[in-house]
Design a protein around this motif. Structure first.
Motif, PDB file in Angstrom:
ATOM      1  N   LEU A 174      63.272  45.731  84.945  1.00 16.05           N
ATOM      2  CA  LEU A 174      64.554  45.047  84.835  1.00 16.05           C
ATOM      3  C   LEU A 174      65.424  45.412  86.029  1.00 16.05           C
ATOM      4  O   LEU A 174      65.364  46.540  86.523  1.00 16.05           O
ATOM      5  CB  LEU A 174      65.302  45.448  83.559  1.00 16.05           C
ATOM      6  N   LEU A 233      69.352  45.478  86.493  1.00 17.63           N
ATOM      7  CA  LEU A 233      70.712  45.307  85.976  1.00 17.63           C
ATOM      8  C   LEU A 233      71.730  45.933  86.918  1.00 17.63           C
ATOM      9  O   LEU A 233      72.807  46.351  86.508  1.00 17.63           O
ATOM     10  CB  LEU A 233      70.829  45.926  84.582  1.00 17.63           C
ATOM     11  N   LYS A 238      73.713  49.624  86.481  1.00 14.42           N
ATOM     12  CA  LYS A 238      73.469  50.105  85.119  1.00 14.42           C
ATOM     13  C   LYS A 238      72.033  50.565  84.936  1.00 14.42           C
ATOM     14  O   LYS A 238      71.767  51.603  84.325  1.00 14.42           O
ATOM     15  CB  LYS A 238      73.786  49.010  84.098  1.00 14.42           C
ATOM     16  N   LEU A 275      65.574  38.043  86.741  1.00 15.43           N
ATOM     17  CA  LEU A 275      66.930  38.509  86.464  1.00 15.43           C
ATOM     18  C   LEU A 275      67.472  39.149  87.731  1.00 15.43           C
ATOM     19  O   LEU A 275      66.847  40.050  88.292  1.00 15.43           O
ATOM     20  CB  LEU A 275      66.900  39.514  85.312  1.00 15.43           C
ATOM     21  N   ASN A 276      68.605  38.658  88.201  1.00 12.26           N
ATOM     22  CA  ASN A 276      69.217  39.185  89.431  1.00 12.26           C
ATOM     23  C   ASN A 276      68.234  39.176  90.606  1.00 12.26           C
ATOM     24  O   ASN A 276      68.104  40.144  91.352  1.00 12.26           O
ATOM     25  CB  ASN A 276      69.759  40.592  89.203  1.00 12.26           C
ATOM     26  N   THR A 303      70.920  46.427  74.436  1.00  9.11           N
ATOM     27  CA  THR A 303      71.627  47.280  75.390  1.00  9.11           C
ATOM     28  C   THR A 303      71.394  46.853  76.831  1.00  9.11           C
ATOM     29  O   THR A 303      72.252  47.032  77.693  1.00  9.11           O
ATOM     30  CB  THR A 303      71.186  48.742  75.203  1.00  9.11           C
ATOM     31  N   TYR A 304      70.230  46.280  77.112  1.00  8.32           N
ATOM     32  CA  TYR A 304      69.837  46.001  78.492  1.00  8.32           C
ATOM     33  C   TYR A 304      69.748  44.495  78.778  1.00  8.32           C
ATOM     34  O   TYR A 304      68.811  44.021  79.402  1.00  8.32           O
ATOM     35  CB  TYR A 304      68.512  46.699  78.799  1.00  8.32           C
ATOM     36  N   GLN A 305      70.720  43.764  78.313  1.00  5.40           N
ATOM     37  CA  GLN A 305      70.930  42.336  78.584  1.00  5.40           C
ATOM     38  C   GLN A 305      69.839  41.448  77.980  1.00  5.40           C
ATOM     39  O   GLN A 305      70.135  40.581  77.171  1.00  5.40           O
ATOM     40  CB  GLN A 305      71.057  42.069  80.089  1.00  5.40           C
ATOM     41  N   ILE A 306      68.594  41.638  78.367  1.00  9.69           N
ATOM     42  CA  ILE A 306      67.518  40.850  77.767  1.00  9.69           C
ATOM     43  C   ILE A 306      66.542  41.765  77.016  1.00  9.69           C
ATOM     44  O   ILE A 306      65.475  41.308  76.585  1.00  9.69           O
ATOM     45  CB  ILE A 306      66.764  40.005  78.809  1.00  9.69           C
TER      46      ILE A 306
END
Length: 702
Positions: free
Chosen positions: A43, A45, A48, A305-306, A355-358
């Motif tokens: 991931l 994020l 974060k 993601l990002n 907690t971790y968006q996805i």
């Protein structure tokens, strides 16, 4: 790190992790325990959390099937074979195009020496098979252009069918076609006309649509030229809809290393919300090559993601815990300790929600250690199954059940971290963590005649009652080639600092337990090193100025953990686990600091002097009557303090940090849970010992 030694990290914001739901302890809504959990393997994020990979390779002996996620069409797309790769359809440095596979492999290996984002793509062009060697998954053409210049030398002068260029995600679209076969045939036709053409899949109302992506342009101007050339060649193609979801399929031979054995690589757009799910076609697991080749239960969802690839394992909650409990505690530990860990881990995993968006959690100690099937064992699985669905709650809400490897004999008080008490934590309670020392010998800290100070294991020394001229205890070495270690442990990657033989007398400076996660010593650490690591945690205005001369614990909390330190006499304020990294990665904040250059010297005239004070050298009067400068006395001088204790001091500031425990110390100690289980506590009693005023509920039922 062994399975017993892994711990839950406190994270960057103690106040957030220590927050609790509810205000007065009254019952609230019943706790909900879901059937599945989403575990982030990769991931991005930003600040974060960040764990990225340029490519993800999934392998399953039973074959893999793909489907679109999120209502984008639900028809399965069968991926051929048992290996599927994923990447972002982004900008790349196209280093070489060649018809010779061995040449492509040679260039790839040069790239792989310093990059994990090297690719070899196989395709048909102008009637023959060619191999494109590219590097990178870049979010901008400018970044890819810089990489292209870097990799120019990787070709070693090999000729390329096309000049090196920046490939991009801009492409034309043709189709849709009736199926994969028809789309592949159309790709060959366009390839024979000299165009890069790849089959792609798109979500549709029917499930999956097959189209072609033609060209790999890095700018709109390039794409316009490709469009004109395609039209001139008599083919029909159009600009795809902006931000449409798709997955372009490249015939990848990077992973297999074989010209005849390829794997499909699905490249997803950086924008457009495309997400694919991989499932095994029959019984079995999915191996993620880039995650240490771990094998996992459940499904894998792949998205972007990002601008980075995201890989999320969707797995049953209880099977997830089989791995977590197996990774967190020893497989031989008693059933009640396994059960206590299962309930704590289940509670911790569910307390934070997504907690971790996805993803609900990630697979490392930012959440909990999770290694898939590799961490499972029969005892951990039994502990999870025996407590299936059970969580700890306060006021009807699942608690953030912090736990760590060893509390060092006393758990932490939340006030030491957040300055705000939490109802379900007991604060500082005694914890029977000493089981970790079972069967381990003590070590003596000793000084040699040369002035060298180190550690020798106690079974290699004998106390025969001998003393030196100052009346200090001397120990006799009992074997030849006995190694003197820098800390009380044997480390294969750390050289001994000296070697002594049988009959050698060494001065005893005291005894210490063998280095473990419950009792440890770090150092001597240099002043320069500590100054750098502490200042790295401080704002510019609060950084320690000048050389570090003194460093001491100035305030401790209820558990004895360091809360504030003084450097050069000035208070340095950090919070919670920040001290661990600030001091170079010590195991806990339950420690003491020995300042090896710190002393009060009483002169012959009765005046005292505090050192270090920068006031010049110290003169040492030895037992033999000789006077030496401490700077030239081999680094250490052995002195007696006012209470008759023997101590090694140095001329320049050094620091030895001695402590107990491993981890933040909050909540349950895993070694403590083992100790309580061995005393006859059941798992509920263990949990209620470490977490006060909580309820243990199963799907909301006490």
């Amino acid at each position: 790190m062994t399975k017993m030694n892994r711990r839950v990290a406190l994270g960057t914001s103690a106040a957030v992790l220590l927050a609790w739901a509810g205000t007065d302890g009254q019952a609230a809504n019943a706790a909900l325990v879901p059937d599945t959990i989403r575990v982030g393997l990769f991931l991005d994020l930003g600040s974060k959390y960040q764990s990225t990979t340029p490519v993800a390779t999934l392998v399953s002996a039973g074959g893999l099937g793909l489907s679109w996620v999120g209502g984008q069409g639900n028809a399965d797309y069968p991926a051929p074979g048992g290996t599927v790769r994923f990447a972002v359809d982004a900008y790349r440095a196209m280093v070489l195009e060649t018809a010779d596979f061995s040449t492509a492999q040679t260039v790839l290996k040069k790239i792989q020496a310093s990059s994990k984002a090297g690719f070899v793509t196989k395709l048909t062009k102008k009637g023959k098979t060619v191999y494109q060697v590219s590097e990178g998954v870049y979010s901008t053409a400018t970044a890819a252009q810089s990489a292209l210049a870097k990799w120019a030398a990787a070709t070693g002068g090999q000729s390329s069918l096309t000049p090196a260029y920046v490939a991009g995600p801009l492409a034309l679209e043709a189709g849709p076609y009736a199926g994969a076969g028809e789309a592949s045939a159309a790709a060959v036709q366009l390839g024979n006309a000299g165009f890069d053409a790849f089959v792609a899949v798109k979500p549709s109302a029917e499930g999956t649509a097959y189209v072609l992506r033609i060209g790999s342009a890095s700018s709109q101007a390039e794409l316009t030229k490709i469009q004109a050339a395609v039209a001139a060649a008599g083919f029909t193609a159009k600009l795809p809809a902006t931000n449409s979801a798709y997955a372009v399929i490249r015939d990848d031979v990077t992973y297999t290393g074989s010209a005849t054995n390829s794997a499909p690589l699905y490249a997803l757009p950086a924008a457009g919300g495309a997400a694919l799910q991989a499932d095994v076609q029959s019984d079995g697991s999915i191996q993620v090559v880039e995650r240490s080749k771990n094998k996992y239960r459940g499904s894998m969802q792949i998205s972007v993601l990002n601008n980075n690839l995201a890989v999320v394992n969707v797995v049953g909650l209880e099977p997830y815990l089989y791995s977590v409990v197996g990774a967190e505690v020893g497989s031989s530990w008693p059933a009640e300790a396994q059960k206590a860990q299962a309930v704590a881990a289940r509670s911790y995993a569910l307390a934070g929600g997504v907690t971790y968006q996805i993803a609900d959690v990630v697979d490392n100690t930012y959440s909990q250690a999770y290694n898939g099937l590799g961490s499972e064992n029969a005892n951990s699985t039994a502990g999870v199954q025996a407590t299936a669905g059970e969580v700890m709650t306060y006021g009807g809400k699942i608690i953030t059940a912090m736990f760590g490897a060893s509390a060092g004999g006393m758990t932490a008080d939340p006030l030491e971290y957040a300055g705000n008490a939490i109802p379900y934590y007991a604060g500082a309670v005694k914890s029977p963590d000493d089981g970790i020392q079972k069967g381990k010998l003590d070590w003596y800290r000793v000084a040699l005649d040369s002035g060298t100070v180190g550690y020798i294991r106690s079974d290699l020394l004998a106390d025969k009652g001998q003393k030196n001229e100052a009346g200090l205890a001397m120990l006799t070495v009992t074997g030849d080639n006995v190694q003197v270690r820098p800390s009380p442990r044997v480390q294969s990657d750390v050289q001994p600092i000296a070697s002594v033989n049988a009959g050698t007398l060494v001065l005893s400076l005291g005894k210490a337990p063998e280095y473990t996660n419950n009792s440890w010593v770090e150092g001597p650490l240099t002043a320069d090193k500590l100054l750098a690591t502490i200042n790295a945690k401080l704002s510019d205005k609060n950084k320690i100025q000048g050389p570090l001369r003194t460093l001491e614990v100035s305030e401790t909390g209820a558990s004895g953990r360091a809360v504030r330190l003084k450097a050069n006499g000035t208070t340095v304020q950090l919070y919670g686990d920040s001290w661990r990294s600030a001091l170079g990665g010590v195991k806990s904040t339950l420690f003491k600091i020995d300042e090896t250059a710190r002393a009060t010297i009483v002169g012959a005239n009765g005046t005292s002097r505090e050192v270090p004070d920068g006031g010049g050298t110290l003169q040492v009067l030895g037992g033999d009557g000789t006077v030496r400068s401490l700077d030239s006395a081999g680094g250490n001088a052995i002195v007696l303090n006012g209470t008759g204790q023997v101590r090694a001091i140095t001329a320049s500031p050094q620091f030895i940090i001695t402590g107990t425990g491993y981890g933040h110390g909050l909540g349950m100690s895993q070694w403590g849970a083992l100790g309580l289980a061995n005393q006859g506590y059941d798992y509920k009693s263990i949990l209620q010992y470490y977490y006060k005023d909580i309820k243990i509920e199963k799907d909301g039922a006490s």
